[in-house]
Motif scaffolding. Structure first.
Motif, PDB file in Angstrom:
ATOM      1  N   SER A 246      -0.812  -0.965  16.631  1.00  9.86           N
ATOM      2  CA  SER A 246       0.571  -1.106  16.192  1.00  9.86           C
ATOM      3  C   SER A 246       1.532  -1.320  17.371  1.00  9.86           C
ATOM      4  CB  SER A 246       1.003   0.139  15.413  1.00  9.86           C
ATOM      5  OG  SER A 246       2.386   0.070  15.113  1.00  9.86           O
ATOM      6  N   PRO A 247       2.502  -2.228  17.218  1.00  8.25           N
ATOM      7  CA  PRO A 247       3.532  -2.392  18.244  1.00  8.25           C
ATOM      8  C   PRO A 247       4.631  -1.338  18.142  1.00  8.25           C
ATOM      9  CG  PRO A 247       3.926  -3.938  16.469  1.00  8.25           C
ATOM     10  CD  PRO A 247       2.647  -3.212  16.126  1.00  8.25           C
ATOM     11  N   TYR A 248       4.534  -0.469  17.117  1.00  7.63           N
ATOM     12  CA  TYR A 248       5.560   0.542  16.883  1.00  7.63           C
ATOM     13  C   TYR A 248       5.116   1.905  17.411  1.00  7.63           C
ATOM     14  CZ  TYR A 248       6.616  -3.073  13.451  1.00  7.63           C
ATOM     15  OH  TYR A 248       6.855  -4.265  12.842  1.00  7.63           O
ATOM     16  N   SER A 249       6.068   2.816  17.477  1.00  5.83           N
ATOM     17  CA  SER A 249       5.749   4.184  17.884  1.00  5.83           C
ATOM     18  C   SER A 249       5.691   5.094  16.663  1.00  5.83           C
ATOM     19  CB  SER A 249       6.810   4.699  18.868  1.00  5.83           C
ATOM     20  OG  SER A 249       8.090   4.725  18.260  1.00  5.83           O
ATOM     21  N   GLU A 250       4.970   6.197  16.804  1.00  9.11           N
ATOM     22  CA  GLU A 250       4.883   7.241  15.776  1.00  9.11           C
ATOM     23  C   GLU A 250       4.427   6.691  14.415  1.00  9.11           C
ATOM     24  OE1 GLU A 250       8.211   9.921  15.620  1.00  9.11           O
ATOM     25  OE2 GLU A 250       8.658   9.604  17.743  1.00  9.11           O
ATOM     26  N   MET A 251       3.461   5.800  14.438  1.00 16.37           N
ATOM     27  CA  MET A 251       2.952   5.237  13.192  1.00 16.37           C
ATOM     28  C   MET A 251       2.113   6.272  12.442  1.00 16.37           C
ATOM     29  SD  MET A 251       0.523   1.889  12.649  1.00 16.37           S
ATOM     30  CE  MET A 251       0.064   1.304  11.025  1.00 16.37           C
ATOM     31  N   LYS A 252       2.389   6.430  11.151  1.00 16.16           N
ATOM     32  CA  LYS A 252       1.634   7.335  10.296  1.00 16.16           C
ATOM     33  C   LYS A 252       1.205   6.577   9.046  1.00 16.16           C
ATOM     34  CE  LYS A 252       4.091  11.479  11.853  1.00 16.16           C
ATOM     35  NZ  LYS A 252       4.977  12.609  11.454  1.00 16.16           N
ATOM     36  N   ILE A 253      -0.084   6.430   8.868  1.00 18.79           N
ATOM     37  CA  ILE A 253      -0.583   5.698   7.700  1.00 18.79           C
ATOM     38  C   ILE A 253      -0.578   6.609   6.486  1.00 18.79           C
ATOM     39  CG2 ILE A 253      -2.575   4.521   6.691  1.00 18.79           C
ATOM     40  CD1 ILE A 253      -3.243   3.516   9.483  1.00 18.79           C
ATOM     41  N   ILE A 254       0.045   6.147   5.416  1.00 20.46           N
ATOM     42  CA  ILE A 254       0.146   6.931   4.189  1.00 20.46           C
ATOM     43  C   ILE A 254      -1.015   6.616   3.257  1.00 20.46           C
ATOM     44  CG2 ILE A 254       1.569   7.370   2.152  1.00 20.46           C
ATOM     45  CD1 ILE A 254       3.999   6.581   3.918  1.00 20.46           C
ATOM     46  N   LYS A 255      -1.320   5.336   3.103  1.00 22.31           N
ATOM     47  CA  LYS A 255      -2.372   4.950   2.179  1.00 22.31           C
ATOM     48  C   LYS A 255      -2.794   3.519   2.472  1.00 22.31           C
ATOM     49  CE  LYS A 255      -3.402   5.183  -2.805  1.00 22.31           C
ATOM     50  NZ  LYS A 255      -2.836   5.431  -4.155  1.00 22.31           N
ATOM     51  N   LYS A 256      -4.058   3.226   2.253  1.00 30.07           N
ATOM     52  CA  LYS A 256      -4.516   1.841   2.315  1.00 30.07           C
ATOM     53  C   LYS A 256      -5.651   1.662   1.331  1.00 30.07           C
ATOM     54  CE  LYS A 256      -7.278   2.221   6.676  1.00 30.07           C
ATOM     55  NZ  LYS A 256      -8.040   3.363   6.377  1.00 30.07           N
ATOM     56  N   GLY A 257      -5.849   0.429   0.875  1.00 25.80           N
ATOM     57  CA  GLY A 257      -6.881   0.212  -0.124  1.00 25.80           C
ATOM     58  C   GLY A 257      -6.864  -1.213  -0.655  1.00 25.80           C
ATOM     59  N   THR A 258      -7.340  -1.380  -1.886  1.00 22.41           N
ATOM     60  CA  THR A 258      -7.515  -2.693  -2.497  1.00 22.41           C
ATOM     61  C   THR A 258      -6.422  -2.956  -3.528  1.00 22.41           C
ATOM     62  OG1 THR A 258      -9.908  -2.503  -2.233  1.00 22.41           O
ATOM     63  CG2 THR A 258      -9.117  -4.147  -3.792  1.00 22.41           C
ATOM     64  N   VAL A 259      -5.984  -4.193  -3.609  1.00 20.10           N
ATOM     65  CA  VAL A 259      -4.997  -4.606  -4.599  1.00 20.10           C
ATOM     66  C   VAL A 259      -5.417  -5.983  -5.103  1.00 20.10           C
ATOM     67  CG1 VAL A 259      -3.475  -5.711  -2.897  1.00 20.10           C
ATOM     68  CG2 VAL A 259      -2.500  -4.861  -5.021  1.00 20.10           C
ATOM     69  N   TYR A 260      -5.073  -6.306  -6.349  1.00 21.66           N
ATOM     70  CA  TYR A 260      -5.400  -7.620  -6.919  1.00 21.66           C
ATOM     71  C   TYR A 260      -4.122  -8.311  -7.382  1.00 21.66           C
ATOM     72  CZ  TYR A 260     -10.378  -6.559  -6.865  1.00 21.66           C
ATOM     73  OH  TYR A 260     -11.659  -6.274  -6.465  1.00 21.66           O
ATOM     74  N   VAL A 261      -3.953  -9.550  -6.963  1.00 25.71           N
ATOM     75  CA  VAL A 261      -2.831 -10.389  -7.384  1.00 25.71           C
ATOM     76  C   VAL A 261      -3.380 -11.780  -7.689  1.00 25.71           C
ATOM     77  CG1 VAL A 261      -0.745 -11.574  -6.588  1.00 25.71           C
ATOM     78  CG2 VAL A 261      -1.021  -9.131  -6.150  1.00 25.71           C
ATOM     79  N   ASP A 262      -3.018 -12.329  -8.825  1.00 28.22           N
ATOM     80  CA  ASP A 262      -3.477 -13.662  -9.232  1.00 28.22           C
ATOM     81  C   ASP A 262      -5.002 -13.765  -9.139  1.00 28.22           C
ATOM     82  OD1 ASP A 262      -3.165 -16.264 -10.159  1.00 28.22           O
ATOM     83  OD2 ASP A 262      -2.902 -17.112  -8.149  1.00 28.22           O
ATOM     84  N   ASN A 263      -5.673 -12.708  -9.619  1.00 27.96           N
ATOM     85  CA  ASN A 263      -7.144 -12.648  -9.621  1.00 27.96           C
ATOM     86  C   ASN A 263      -7.740 -12.778  -8.218  1.00 27.96           C
ATOM     87  OD1 ASN A 263      -7.397 -12.439 -12.510  1.00 27.96           O
ATOM     88  ND2 ASN A 263      -6.920 -14.635 -12.618  1.00 27.96           N
ATOM     89  N   THR A 264      -6.972 -12.371  -7.224  1.00 24.94           N
ATOM     90  CA  THR A 264      -7.422 -12.453  -5.834  1.00 24.94           C
ATOM     91  C   THR A 264      -7.398 -11.063  -5.210  1.00 24.94           C
ATOM     92  OG1 THR A 264      -6.556 -14.705  -5.617  1.00 24.94           O
ATOM     93  CG2 THR A 264      -6.984 -13.506  -3.572  1.00 24.94           C
ATOM     94  N   LYS A 265      -8.517 -10.672  -4.617  1.00 23.58           N
ATOM     95  CA  LYS A 265      -8.619  -9.363  -3.977  1.00 23.58           C
ATOM     96  C   LYS A 265      -7.818  -9.343  -2.693  1.00 23.58           C
ATOM     97  CE  LYS A 265     -12.129  -6.093  -2.263  1.00 23.58           C
ATOM     98  NZ  LYS A 265     -13.586  -5.897  -2.070  1.00 23.58           N
ATOM     99  N   GLY A 266      -7.077  -8.262  -2.484  1.00 21.08           N
ATOM    100  CA  GLY A 266      -6.275  -8.131  -1.283  1.00 21.08           C
ATOM    101  C   GLY A 266      -6.386  -6.744  -0.681  1.00 21.08           C
ATOM    102  N   PHE A 267      -5.780  -6.598   0.459  1.00 20.87           N
ATOM    103  CA  PHE A 267      -5.754  -5.333   1.204  1.00 20.87           C
ATOM    104  C   PHE A 267      -4.303  -4.856   1.255  1.00 20.87           C
ATOM    105  CE2 PHE A 267      -4.769  -3.605   5.493  1.00 20.87           C
ATOM    106  CZ  PHE A 267      -5.492  -2.424   5.436  1.00 20.87           C
ATOM    107  N   PHE A 268      -4.053  -3.563   0.962  1.00 19.44           N
ATOM    108  CA  PHE A 268      -2.702  -3.046   1.129  1.00 19.44           C
ATOM    109  C   PHE A 268      -2.714  -1.872   2.096  1.00 19.44           C
ATOM    110  CE2 PHE A 268      -3.844  -0.046  -2.354  1.00 19.44           C
ATOM    111  CZ  PHE A 268      -3.374   1.142  -1.810  1.00 19.44           C
TER     112      PHE A 268
END
Length: 325
Positions: A246-268
């Motif tokens: 990350s180019p930022y400071s104090e980064m805290k990840i809250i959640k990440k996972g899979t998402v689908y839009v227009d029948n296309t798998k994505g990463f959030f």
């Protein structure tokens, strides 16, 4: 970490770097049901009490009209589309194309002024428009015209003078505009209350901003030749990896996972971080998709106190994204 992922990772993180405080959150399963007619060739939806159909009696080259009458035949709803792509293709620079909508409306303004017709200059989805009423006895004709997506849009109601303002307001407020990328051919809704802002930044294809300074950015980039990284690769990366990149400071990840839009798998991924060390952290949300060798990264950020207000905007916007075949 393999080098092949670095281009994709940088798009996720760098796409978040914006000027002001902006927006959002995740989860993706909201389907909105409405009674609006969708005109995909012209990138908009609108609602009227009758079904608007093409008027073949008004056939002009590159000009199309749709209309219908209310049940009691007292009100006529219509819109006209003028295809401006041939005119726009004559301009050699982006600046001239950018200035064209204003010059196009100027010709209408001169005509209105010549006929002593008063007009307003509202903004429709951030695009300058002309709104005017033509009185003819007890029946008035009210119109608004603006330019977007290479079209001139004119929306029109003919109705009793005592009812026309309310009917027109309901009609035009139901309007939903979509953007089609001239370079990548995806479409996405322009959220109400937002306007398109001048693009700054490499690979930024679209930027929306509202009056609070919240912005939503879509970065689009073709994958490098022979690149084979996938959404599953993004899902496999650890929190520590993202924090270290990350180019930022104090980064805290809250959640990440899979998402689908227009029948296309994505990463959030959602997280908080500081863009500027001496300022409060912002909340970030990223959606990434890889489709036909092109990476799409949709990013929103905001003050953490505004997450819930902005959530519906981001959900609706992301669900409207349609990738080219």
């Amino acid at each position: 970490m393999k080098i092949k992922f670095l281009v994709i990772v940088s798009l996720i993180l760098i796409s978040c770097q914006n000027n002001k405080e902006k927006e959002n959150q995740l989860n993706n399963s909201i389907e909105e049901k409405d009674s609006k007619q969708f005109f995909p060739d012209y990138f908009f939806k609108i609602e009227s009490p009758c079904e608007m159909k093409k008027d073949f009696s008004n056939a002009q080259e590159n000009y199309y009209t749709y209309r219908c009458n209310s049940e009691n035949n007292e009100t006529v709803y219509s819109f006209s589309i003028k295809d401006l792509k041939s005119e726009l293709s004559e301009f050699k620079t982006d600046l001239k194309k950018h200035l064209f909508p204003s010059k196009f409306l100027e010709t209408y303004k001169k005509e209105l002024e010549a006929n002593n017709i008063q007009y307003l200059e509202p903004y429709i989805y951030g695009f300058k428009a002309l709104e005017y009423t033509i009185p003819t006895g007890n029946i008035f004709n009210k119109q608004v015209i603006f330019v977007s997506n290479g079209f001139a849009y004119t929306f029109n109601i003919t109705a009793n003078k005592n009812e026309i303002d309310n009917l027109f307001s309901t009609f035009i407020n139901s309007f939903e505009l979509y953007h089609k990328s001239p370079k990548y051919s995806y479409t996405i809704e322009i959220p109400k209350g937002y306007s398109q802002e001048e693009i700054v930044g490499k690979n930024v294809d679209l930027k929306y901003v509202n009056d609070k300074g919240y912005s939503i950015v879509l970065v689009v980039k073709a994958l490098p030749e022979n690149e084979t990284a996938s959404i599953d690769d993004m899902l496999s990366l650890s929190d520590d990896f993202w924090i270290n990149m990350s180019p930022y400071s104090e980064m805290k990840i809250i959640k990440k996972g899979t998402v689908y839009v227009d029948n296309t798998k994505g990463f959030f991924m959602s997280y908080t971080a500081k863009e500027v060390i001496d300022k409060e952290p912002l909340y970030y949300s990223n959606y990434m998709f890889i489709k036909n060798g092109v990476i799409y990264t949709l990013t929103a950020n905001c003050n953490p106190n505004d997450i819930y207000d902005m959530r519906s905007v981001f959900f609706r916007l992301s669900n409207s994204l349609k990738f080219p075949n």
